[in-house]
Design a protein around this motif. Structure first.
Motif, PDB file in Angstrom:
ATOM      1  N   LEU A 110       0.819  -1.223   0.000  1.00 47.39           N
ATOM      2  CA  LEU A 110       0.000   0.000   0.000  1.00 47.39           C
ATOM      3  C   LEU A 110       0.851   1.271   0.000  1.00 47.39           C
ATOM      4  CD1 LEU A 110      -2.614  -1.120   2.685  1.00 47.39           C
ATOM      5  CD2 LEU A 110      -2.824  -1.261   0.194  1.00 47.39           C
ATOM      6  N   ALA A 111       2.093   1.163  -0.434  1.00 47.45           N
ATOM      7  CA  ALA A 111       3.012   2.305  -0.366  1.00 47.45           C
ATOM      8  C   ALA A 111       2.478   3.576  -1.038  1.00 47.45           C
ATOM      9  CB  ALA A 111       4.366   1.917  -0.956  1.00 47.45           C
ATOM     10  N   PRO A 112       1.856   3.504  -2.242  1.00 48.75           N
ATOM     11  CA  PRO A 112       1.360   4.755  -2.849  1.00 48.75           C
ATOM     12  C   PRO A 112       0.335   5.469  -1.979  1.00 48.75           C
ATOM     13  CG  PRO A 112       1.385   2.958  -4.459  1.00 48.75           C
ATOM     14  CD  PRO A 112       1.643   2.341  -3.134  1.00 48.75           C
ATOM     15  N   TRP A 113      -0.518   4.699  -1.333  1.00 51.12           N
ATOM     16  CA  TRP A 113      -1.545   5.317  -0.481  1.00 51.12           C
ATOM     17  C   TRP A 113      -0.936   5.871   0.802  1.00 51.12           C
ATOM     18  CZ3 TRP A 113      -2.246   1.169  -3.631  1.00 51.12           C
ATOM     19  CH2 TRP A 113      -3.254   1.304  -4.601  1.00 51.12           C
ATOM     20  N   LEU A 114       0.130   5.222   1.288  1.00 53.87           N
ATOM     21  CA  LEU A 114       0.840   5.778   2.452  1.00 53.87           C
ATOM     22  C   LEU A 114       1.426   7.142   2.118  1.00 53.87           C
ATOM     23  CD1 LEU A 114       2.792   2.701   3.918  1.00 53.87           C
ATOM     24  CD2 LEU A 114       0.880   3.917   4.953  1.00 53.87           C
ATOM     25  N   VAL A 115       2.018   7.245   0.931  1.00 52.68           N
ATOM     26  CA  VAL A 115       2.607   8.519   0.502  1.00 52.68           C
ATOM     27  C   VAL A 115       1.538   9.602   0.416  1.00 52.68           C
ATOM     28  CG1 VAL A 115       3.752   9.710  -1.400  1.00 52.68           C
ATOM     29  CG2 VAL A 115       4.549   7.447  -0.681  1.00 52.68           C
ATOM     30  N   LEU A 116       0.412   9.273  -0.199  1.00 53.21           N
ATOM     31  CA  LEU A 116      -0.657  10.269  -0.329  1.00 53.21           C
ATOM     32  C   LEU A 116      -1.263  10.636   1.024  1.00 53.21           C
ATOM     33  CD1 LEU A 116      -2.465   8.989  -3.556  1.00 53.21           C
ATOM     34  CD2 LEU A 116      -1.054  11.042  -3.304  1.00 53.21           C
ATOM     35  N   ALA A 117      -1.240   9.708   1.967  1.00 54.87           N
ATOM     36  CA  ALA A 117      -1.735  10.031   3.309  1.00 54.87           C
ATOM     37  C   ALA A 117      -0.844  11.059   3.989  1.00 54.87           C
ATOM     38  CB  ALA A 117      -1.810   8.761   4.157  1.00 54.87           C
ATOM     39  N   ILE A 118       0.447  11.045   3.654  1.00 58.16           N
ATOM     40  CA  ILE A 118       1.385  12.001   4.239  1.00 58.16           C
ATOM     41  C   ILE A 118       1.418  13.291   3.445  1.00 58.16           C
ATOM     42  CG2 ILE A 118       3.820  12.387   4.818  1.00 58.16           C
ATOM     43  CD1 ILE A 118       4.077   9.345   5.159  1.00 58.16           C
ATOM     44  N   ALA A 119       1.376  13.188   2.119  1.00 58.63           N
ATOM     45  CA  ALA A 119       1.508  14.361   1.247  1.00 58.63           C
ATOM     46  C   ALA A 119       0.483  14.258   0.123  1.00 58.63           C
ATOM     47  CB  ALA A 119       2.927  14.451   0.679  1.00 58.63           C
ATOM     48  N   GLY A 120      -0.743  14.646   0.437  1.00 57.22           N
ATOM     49  CA  GLY A 120      -1.816  14.547  -0.549  1.00 57.22           C
ATOM     50  C   GLY A 120      -1.586  15.400  -1.773  1.00 57.22           C
ATOM     51  N   LEU A 256       2.948  15.209  10.957  1.00 52.08           N
ATOM     52  CA  LEU A 256       2.402  14.625   9.723  1.00 52.08           C
ATOM     53  C   LEU A 256       1.314  15.519   9.151  1.00 52.08           C
ATOM     54  CD1 LEU A 256       1.984  10.755  10.021  1.00 52.08           C
ATOM     55  CD2 LEU A 256       3.525  12.049   8.560  1.00 52.08           C
ATOM     56  N   VAL A 257       0.445  16.035  10.026  1.00 54.15           N
ATOM     57  CA  VAL A 257      -0.583  16.972   9.576  1.00 54.15           C
ATOM     58  C   VAL A 257       0.069  18.197   8.954  1.00 54.15           C
ATOM     59  CG1 VAL A 257      -2.414  18.524  10.359  1.00 54.15           C
ATOM     60  CG2 VAL A 257      -2.304  16.187  11.229  1.00 54.15           C
ATOM     61  N   ALA A 258       1.149  18.678   9.582  1.00 56.11           N
ATOM     62  CA  ALA A 258       1.866  19.833   9.046  1.00 56.11           C
ATOM     63  C   ALA A 258       2.445  19.530   7.662  1.00 56.11           C
ATOM     64  CB  ALA A 258       2.980  20.251  10.008  1.00 56.11           C
ATOM     65  N   THR A 259       2.963  18.317   7.484  1.00 60.02           N
ATOM     66  CA  THR A 259       3.492  17.932   6.171  1.00 60.02           C
ATOM     67  C   THR A 259       2.387  17.907   5.129  1.00 60.02           C
ATOM     68  OG1 THR A 259       5.214  16.600   7.233  1.00 60.02           O
ATOM     69  CG2 THR A 259       4.756  16.137   4.915  1.00 60.02           C
ATOM     70  N   GLN A 260       1.230  17.404   5.509  1.00 61.91           N
ATOM     71  CA  GLN A 260       0.094  17.392   4.594  1.00 61.91           C
ATOM     72  C   GLN A 260      -0.273  18.814   4.166  1.00 61.91           C
ATOM     73  OE1 GLN A 260      -1.983  15.788   2.193  1.00 61.91           O
ATOM     74  NE2 GLN A 260      -2.156  14.205   3.750  1.00 61.91           N
ATOM     75  N   ILE A 261      -0.267  19.747   5.108  1.00 65.98           N
ATOM     76  CA  ILE A 261      -0.559  21.145   4.800  1.00 65.98           C
ATOM     77  C   ILE A 261       0.491  21.718   3.852  1.00 65.98           C
ATOM     78  CG2 ILE A 261      -0.768  23.462   5.795  1.00 65.98           C
ATOM     79  CD1 ILE A 261      -1.721  22.045   8.403  1.00 65.98           C
ATOM     80  N   ALA A 262       1.757  21.425   4.139  1.00 66.38           N
ATOM     81  CA  ALA A 262       2.845  22.009   3.350  1.00 66.38           C
ATOM     82  C   ALA A 262       2.909  21.441   1.935  1.00 66.38           C
ATOM     83  CB  ALA A 262       4.178  21.776   4.056  1.00 66.38           C
TER      84      ALA A 262
END
Length: 523
Positions: A110-120, A256-262
């Motif tokens: 599930l690596a692609p979905w893990l990446v998108l969960a961190i950096a959408g 992680l939330v901050a990374t998603q925002i950035a």
């Protein structure tokens, strides 16, 4: 029985210095990453892939497994003896290894979905998403290795052996530095170099596990044989483990939330990462030391019903932590530009990268003292085996981070993300403090006011000294100056601040451990 002030300070210093060593090696690593990758798509891809292993390393290094494991282990050792505690550790290791095998296999799938969960934001950048997915799969075995190592480190911490457990995570940075040197010396393309670093992450995790296992095997307790057996101790561990691990990981989930925002802006993930790396140095020294050392101390006091000792320990930890966190936060805010410039501004890391990273670091600095307070307060509930209250505080912090990130201006997403993280730390500290007051487990005492005022006054003296010296060092800090001269100037500037703060704090009474030892005796 209450922990002696000198023992608390000494153990905190041991863990803190070992953590600082790891962070300093991390700086060397990140300077090399910035030189090789800069802040472009390859850097964003690698740093997102590295975020998940780094998150787990920080969660576990800050006591994520200590929180559920140490109280159960100490109770078993007290009630049933050392051998029963050893068998419990072996059972926990075996079941955790089995669970991690399954989780790692799922993670690879599930690596692609893990990446998108961190950096959408990578959804609209397929090339960056593909690179991040590849790097994630290469680095993912690190999670299993470091989690098992952290369980064995929790056994060492339970026995009062902090040094090896604190030093072992430095192996990862040493391996990564070696890989980066090879990549730079050979002129390796950035994408290939990032893949090499990702492989080094997994190797570093394996060496971490090996080092801790050897230390435990050679100690008095010994290395228990792994057994897939179930026991009442395992039932207690599982009941405590989920909430405790989630609660202990809150600060990293906030990041992680901050990374998603950035991730909404190209390059912003890298700016946030580099700012966070500097922020983690004082946070690691203070909060990690407080978390790792405090938990066994308070757990022992709880097992003896020593409520007065618990309050004394919390007071000492708060004053010791804030005495370090307040000046560190001030220095991060006032010296953000020269710190980021000297550490990272070279190679592909440009002037605009330095400006944006420094802005994010200033936003992080505000939350540093509150992150330390939250770490101290949470240990009380972990020691009492009631992790649901720190979990509630953590969930409140996550909600604040999400709302603050969504409501802020997206013109500077890295700075906005860092500010959201700081507000989350404020929320977490406030909620936990409210729980402690409600449950009458701790309350601020009038005698704490004097050293707190002394800390603030010494901080102002330090700031005045930095402002007086700064104009004389501007030319030496310039990007046009030689790197050795810039490093010397920054070191001098920081040294002046440290000396002034230490002298003023000592004269004003901020660092008297004897006085700290008296807090709580009149409560």
């Amino acid at each position: 029985m209450p922990a002696e002030p000198a023992k608390l300070a000494r153990n905190s210093l041991v863990v803190g210095l070992a953590t600082v060593l790891s962070r300093l090696l991390g700086f060397a690593r990140d300077m090399l990453i910035a030189r090789m990758l800069g802040a472009g798509p390859v850097a964003d891809a690698f740093l997102v892939a590295f975020r998940l292993p780094n998150l787990m390393r920080r969660v576990l290094g800050e006591g994520g497994l200590n929180a559920p494991f140490v109280p159960v282990y100490l109770d078993l050792r007290t009630e049933a003896g050392v051998e029963a505690a050893r068998h419990f550790a072996g059972q926990a290791f075996a079941w955790l290894a089995l669970a991690l095998s399954v989780v790692t296999a799922l993670g690879l799938l599930l690596a692609p979905w893990l990446v998108l969960a961190i950096a959408g934001g990578f959804h609209d950048a397929p090339a960056t998403l593909a690179m991040a997915t590849s790097y994630t799969r290469i680095a993912l075995p690190f999670l299993a290795f470091t989690t098992l190592a952290s369980l064995l480190a929790a056994v060492l911490n339970s026995e009062g052996r902090f040094l090896v457990a604190a030093l072992a995570p430095s192996l990862l940075n040493l391996v990564l530095i070696a890989a980066l040197v090879v990549a730079l010396v050979t002129g390796m393309p950035s994408q290939q170099g990032a893949a090499l670093i990702a492989a080094a992450v997994s190797l570093g995790g394996a060496l971490h596990l090996l080092m801790v296992a050897i230390a435990l095997w050679r100690g008095k307790t010994g290395l228990a044989r792994p057994r897939l057996q179930w026991s009442p101790g395992m039932t207690r561990l599982v009941k405590l483990g989920g909430p405790a691990l989630l609660a202990a990981s809150t600060s990293q989930l906030v990041l992680l939330v901050a990374t998603q925002i950035a991730s909404a802006q190209p390059g912003a993930v890298s700016w946030l990462y580099y700012a966070d790396r500097v922020f983690q140095l004082p946070l690691g020294f203070v909060a990690v030391a407080m978390g790792v050392v405090l938990l066994p101390a308070i757990a022992a006091q709880e097992s003896h019903g020593d409520a007065a000792g618990r309050r004394q320990t919390i007071d000492r930890a708060l004053l010791l932590g804030l005495a370090l966190a307040v000046p560190a936060a001030t220095a991060l805010a006032w010296l953000a530009d020269p710190i980021i410039s000297v550490l990272f501004e070279r190679g592909r890391f440009t002037e605009i990268d330095r400006i944006r990273t420094a802005d994010a670091m200033r936003a992080f600095a505000f939350g540093l003292p509150f992150a330390v307070i939250a770490k101290v307060f949470a240990q009380v509930y972990f020691a009492r085996q009631t992790p649901h209250l720190p979990l509630y505080a953590g969930l409140a912090a996550l909600i604040v981070a999400i709302l603050a990130g969504r409501s802020g201006t997206m013109a500077m997403p890295a700075t906005n993300a860092a500010a959201a993280a700081s507000l989350a730390f404020v929320t977490q500290a406030g909620v936990l403090g409210g729980f402690l007051l409600r449950d009458r487990l701790w309350r601020p005492q009038r005698r704490m006011l004097r050293p707190m005022l002394a800390i603030m006054a010494a901080n102002l003296v330090m700031l005045a000294g930095i402002e007086a010296v700064m104009p004389r060092l501007l030319s030496s800090l310039s990007i046009d100056a030689a790197l050795s001269r810039r490093i010397a100037a920054l070191t001098l500037l920081c040294g002046v601040g440290c000396v002034l703060y230490a002298l003023a704090g000592r004269l004003l009474g901020a660092f008297r451990l004897r006085e700290l030892g008296r807090f709580g005796k009149t409560s």
